[in-house]
Motif scaffolding. Structure first.
Motif, PDB file in Angstrom:
ATOM      1  N   MET A  15      33.325  33.202  53.149  1.00 30.13           N
ATOM      2  CA  MET A  15      32.923  33.516  51.788  1.00 30.13           C
ATOM      3  C   MET A  15      32.465  34.970  51.743  1.00 30.13           C
ATOM      4  SD  MET A  15      30.036  31.727  49.328  1.00 30.13           S
ATOM      5  CE  MET A  15      30.953  30.180  49.300  1.00 30.13           C
ATOM      6  N   MET A  16      32.959  35.692  50.750  1.00 30.07           N
ATOM      7  CA  MET A  16      32.578  37.091  50.598  1.00 30.07           C
ATOM      8  C   MET A  16      32.135  37.334  49.156  1.00 30.07           C
ATOM      9  SD  MET A  16      34.767  40.556  51.444  1.00 30.07           S
ATOM     10  CE  MET A  16      36.013  40.332  50.153  1.00 30.07           C
ATOM     11  N   THR A  17      30.996  37.989  49.012  1.00 30.80           N
ATOM     12  CA  THR A  17      30.478  38.339  47.690  1.00 30.80           C
ATOM     13  C   THR A  17      30.260  39.841  47.627  1.00 30.80           C
ATOM     14  OG1 THR A  17      29.339  36.201  47.513  1.00 30.80           O
ATOM     15  CG2 THR A  17      28.634  37.957  46.012  1.00 30.80           C
ATOM     16  N   ILE A  18      30.785  40.478  46.593  1.00 30.12           N
ATOM     17  CA  ILE A  18      30.557  41.898  46.346  1.00 30.12           C
ATOM     18  C   ILE A  18      29.977  42.024  44.944  1.00 30.12           C
ATOM     19  CG2 ILE A  18      31.638  44.148  46.035  1.00 30.12           C
ATOM     20  CD1 ILE A  18      33.656  43.395  48.157  1.00 30.12           C
ATOM     21  N   LYS A  19      28.804  42.656  44.845  1.00 31.37           N
ATOM     22  CA  LYS A  19      28.160  42.756  43.539  1.00 31.37           C
ATOM     23  C   LYS A  19      27.494  44.110  43.365  1.00 31.37           C
ATOM     24  CE  LYS A  19      24.125  40.185  45.287  1.00 31.37           C
ATOM     25  NZ  LYS A  19      23.266  38.991  45.071  1.00 31.37           N
ATOM     26  N   ASP A  20      27.286  44.461  42.088  1.00 35.64           N
ATOM     27  CA  ASP A  20      26.572  45.683  41.753  1.00 35.64           C
ATOM     28  C   ASP A  20      25.606  45.385  40.611  1.00 35.64           C
ATOM     29  OD1 ASP A  20      27.763  46.347  39.024  1.00 35.64           O
ATOM     30  OD2 ASP A  20      29.590  46.294  40.223  1.00 35.64           O
ATOM     31  N   THR A  21      24.716  46.318  40.342  1.00 33.09           N
ATOM     32  CA  THR A  21      23.761  46.163  39.233  1.00 33.09           C
ATOM     33  C   THR A  21      24.058  47.190  38.151  1.00 33.09           C
ATOM     34  OG1 THR A  21      22.215  47.591  40.418  1.00 33.09           O
ATOM     35  CG2 THR A  21      21.934  45.207  40.686  1.00 33.09           C
ATOM     36  N   GLY A  22      25.349  47.468  37.977  1.00 30.35           N
ATOM     37  CA  GLY A  22      25.772  48.483  37.031  1.00 30.35           C
ATOM     38  C   GLY A  22      25.861  47.981  35.604  1.00 30.35           C
ATOM     39  N   CYS A  23      26.758  48.608  34.828  1.00 28.98           N
ATOM     40  CA  CYS A  23      26.803  48.368  33.383  1.00 28.98           C
ATOM     41  C   CYS A  23      27.381  46.993  33.032  1.00 28.98           C
ATOM     42  CB  CYS A  23      27.613  49.460  32.697  1.00 28.98           C
ATOM     43  SG  CYS A  23      29.313  49.590  33.279  1.00 28.98           S
ATOM     44  N   GLY A  24      28.212  46.419  33.905  1.00 35.10           N
ATOM     45  CA  GLY A  24      28.786  45.110  33.610  1.00 35.10           C
ATOM     46  C   GLY A  24      29.693  45.133  32.390  1.00 35.10           C
ATOM     47  N   PHE A  25      30.173  43.941  31.973  1.00 33.51           N
ATOM     48  CA  PHE A  25      31.019  43.841  30.784  1.00 33.51           C
ATOM     49  C   PHE A  25      31.019  42.398  30.293  1.00 33.51           C
ATOM     50  CE2 PHE A  25      33.650  43.233  34.533  1.00 33.51           C
ATOM     51  CZ  PHE A  25      34.449  42.133  34.221  1.00 33.51           C
ATOM     52  N   HIS A  26      31.484  42.194  29.076  1.00 34.81           N
ATOM     53  CA  HIS A  26      31.576  40.847  28.522  1.00 34.81           C
ATOM     54  C   HIS A  26      32.709  40.097  29.221  1.00 34.81           C
ATOM     55  CE1 HIS A  26      28.721  41.165  25.217  1.00 34.81           C
ATOM     56  NE2 HIS A  26      29.189  42.386  24.978  1.00 34.81           N
ATOM     57  N   TYR A  27      32.410  38.945  29.803  1.00 36.94           N
ATOM     58  CA  TYR A  27      33.456  38.135  30.437  1.00 36.94           C
ATOM     59  C   TYR A  27      33.232  36.668  30.146  1.00 36.94           C
ATOM     60  CZ  TYR A  27      36.237  35.684  33.907  1.00 36.94           C
ATOM     61  OH  TYR A  27      37.121  34.825  34.504  1.00 36.94           O
ATOM     62  N   ASP A  28      34.239  36.033  29.619  1.00 39.87           N
ATOM     63  CA  ASP A  28      34.214  34.607  29.312  1.00 39.87           C
ATOM     64  C   ASP A  28      35.186  33.905  30.248  1.00 39.87           C
ATOM     65  OD1 ASP A  28      34.408  32.042  28.332  1.00 39.87           O
ATOM     66  OD2 ASP A  28      34.585  32.630  26.231  1.00 39.87           O
ATOM     67  N   GLU A  29      34.700  32.949  31.046  1.00 35.12           N
ATOM     68  CA  GLU A  29      35.542  32.257  32.022  1.00 35.12           C
ATOM     69  C   GLU A  29      36.691  31.505  31.370  1.00 35.12           C
ATOM     70  OE1 GLU A  29      33.657  29.930  35.007  1.00 35.12           O
ATOM     71  OE2 GLU A  29      31.959  31.282  35.207  1.00 35.12           O
ATOM     72  N   GLN A  30      36.562  31.182  30.090  1.00 34.63           N
ATOM     73  CA  GLN A  30      37.615  30.438  29.402  1.00 34.63           C
ATOM     74  C   GLN A  30      38.788  31.345  29.018  1.00 34.63           C
ATOM     75  OE1 GLN A  30      37.187  27.133  29.280  1.00 34.63           O
ATOM     76  NE2 GLN A  30      35.222  27.543  30.288  1.00 34.63           N
ATOM     77  N   LEU A  31      38.565  32.656  29.023  1.00 41.38           N
ATOM     78  CA  LEU A  31      39.603  33.595  28.625  1.00 41.38           C
ATOM     79  C   LEU A  31      40.304  34.188  29.843  1.00 41.38           C
ATOM     80  CD1 LEU A  31      37.697  35.466  25.769  1.00 41.38           C
ATOM     81  CD2 LEU A  31      39.252  33.503  25.570  1.00 41.38           C
ATOM     82  N   GLU A  32      41.401  34.887  29.584  1.00 39.87           N
ATOM     83  CA  GLU A  32      42.167  35.490  30.670  1.00 39.87           C
ATOM     84  C   GLU A  32      41.376  36.625  31.320  1.00 39.87           C
ATOM     85  OE1 GLU A  32      46.609  37.495  31.352  1.00 39.87           O
ATOM     86  OE2 GLU A  32      45.967  36.826  29.371  1.00 39.87           O
ATOM     87  N   ILE A  33      41.538  36.768  32.628  1.00 35.83           N
ATOM     88  CA  ILE A  33      40.878  37.861  33.352  1.00 35.83           C
ATOM     89  C   ILE A  33      41.357  39.196  32.779  1.00 35.83           C
ATOM     90  CG2 ILE A  33      40.783  39.025  35.586  1.00 35.83           C
ATOM     91  CD1 ILE A  33      40.647  36.368  36.917  1.00 35.83           C
ATOM     92  N   PRO A  34      40.434  40.130  32.488  1.00 31.59           N
ATOM     93  CA  PRO A  34      40.768  41.303  31.671  1.00 31.59           C
ATOM     94  C   PRO A  34      41.585  42.404  32.332  1.00 31.59           C
ATOM     95  CG  PRO A  34      38.464  41.367  32.335  1.00 31.59           C
ATOM     96  CD  PRO A  34      38.991  40.039  32.775  1.00 31.59           C
ATOM     97  N   SER A  35      41.560  42.548  33.663  1.00 26.39           N
ATOM     98  CA  SER A  35      42.245  43.700  34.258  1.00 26.39           C
ATOM     99  C   SER A  35      43.222  43.272  35.343  1.00 26.39           C
ATOM    100  CB  SER A  35      41.228  44.675  34.860  1.00 26.39           C
ATOM    101  OG  SER A  35      40.745  44.200  36.101  1.00 26.39           O
TER     102      SER A  35
END
Length: 372
Positions: A317-337
């Motif tokens: 298991m690998m987790t990569i995270k930051d505490t930056g600006c983030g963005f709106h993401y809804d798991e029910q919708l298509e991945i944005p990029s």
């Protein structure tokens, strides 16, 4: 099952062989062969399990499963043990055999899980090529409780053809991966020896131009060219790193830490557990980690990231995270990029799980779990 002798059986084997030789996608090939086998033999139902070295089975092809087995997205076929899988794992299944009763059908009847359409028994045959084993082929029909010797002999011949094709596909994929790695190395060398050196020369020339001229406007122009060349050099180094990672021989986490340093990211790492990671998994996690760190650099508006890595004999298991600006993401919708879609696709290609969490002003977290 109506199986003739001589020319008729040779004709069936020829048809199956032609199908097996056409494709390189395992799932498509097995689905096509299973459908054709059932048609030419007059059998109604069949399924193929591929079984890994740990004895875990995976349903890769099926045809005309009764509702009792097909309900709930075929969960009854994808989970739990049965007699044929147990016999295979215990190495008691060495040739085509009559399985007197199907445990999955028995359980479905007992649980009143749906209509079985008269299917109670099936024949099962191991898929293998030489000493290499791949899984099992099961076939049956309503109210058919016994398979004759000539029927089992035909199924065994077909299963041997399937096993040989699976080995061919496996070897082809391995050759393609080797060729891809060699091409990446060649491209990385070419970029380093040509484009990288040209950009370095351009940067030095622009710097010399700044020092030689007395005109302020020309100084600014040369300075701008130098900045562009330096930026391009940074992008080129990152590209060469992606093509041919330096330091991966020292471990995945070490390589990702070095990559983050090269991007100008401050990275905190935490590693728990220990396990030998298969090459395909390490390659996938390396590419995913690169993409995730590059996203931190480009989009998070922060220079800090955290990498958590946990390994065990069951998977990583690998987790990569930051505490930056983030963005709106809804798991029910298509991945944005496209980059995030590629990470998800790489993970799921190895039967792993990809999870993305992000909110404005609360950063982004990507969690990857890949089983062995």
């Amino acid at each position: 099952m109506s199986v003739g002798t001589g020319y008729e059986e040779i004709g069936i084997l020829k048809e199956i062989a032609e199908l097996l030789n056409e494709g390189t996608d395992t799932k498509d090939v097995l689905s096509g062969v299973l459908k054709r086998l059932l048609h030419v033999t007059g059998l109604q139902t069949g399924w193929i399990f591929l079984i890994d070295e740990k004895g875990v089975h995976r349903l890769v092809a099926d045809e005309a499963l009764p509702p009792a087995l097909a309900n709930d997205h075929k969960q009854r076929m994808c989970q739990g043990k049965c007699w044929c899988v147990n016999k295979y794992n215990n190495r008691q299944l060495t040739k085509a055999s009559n399985i007197m009763e199907c445990k999955r059908i028995e359980d479905a009847i007992e649980e009143r899980a749906g209509e079985t359409c008269g299917l109670t028994h099936h024949a099962t045959v191991p898929l293998r090529a030489g000493q290499e084993r791949f899984g099992i082929l099961n076939v049956g029909s309503p109210n058919k409780t016994h398979f004759e010797k000539n029927e089992l002999a035909l199924l065994e011949a077909v299963a041997f053809q399937i096993g040989t094709a699976l080995k061919r596909i496996k070897l082809t994929q391995r050759e393609q991966e080797t060729a891809l790695a060699a091409e990446r190395n060649r491209l990385a060398r070419d970029l380093h020896d040509s484009v990288n050196q040209l950009l370095f020369s351009l940067s030095l020339t622009a710097r010399a131009g700044v020092e030689m001229t007395q005109t302020n406007e020309i100084k600014q122009t040369f300075s701008y060219i130098q900045d562009l060349a330096q930026e391009a050099l940074g992008e080129m180094r990152a590209l060469i790193w992606q093509l041919r990672p330096q330091g991966l021989e020292n471990g995945l986490v070490s390589a990702l830490r070095s990559y983050a340093d090269m991007l100008g990211l401050s990275i905190e790492t935490k590693v728990t557990g220990a396990a030998s990671i298969p090459g395909k998994v390490e390659e996938a996690m390396w590419r995913i980690g690169q993409e995730a760190l590059a996203n931190c650099k480009k989009h998070s508006q922060t220079t800090a990231a955290v990498l958590l890595f946990q390994a065990s004999k069951e998977g990583v298991m690998m987790t990569i995270k930051d505490t930056g600006c983030g963005f709106h993401y809804d798991e029910q919708l298509e991945i944005p990029s496209l980059g995030l879609k590629n990470m998800k696709a790489r993970t799921e290609a190895l039967h792993g799980h990809f999870h993305l969490t992000s909110k404005p002003e609360m950063g982004t977290e990507i969690e990857i779990h890949i089983p062995f």
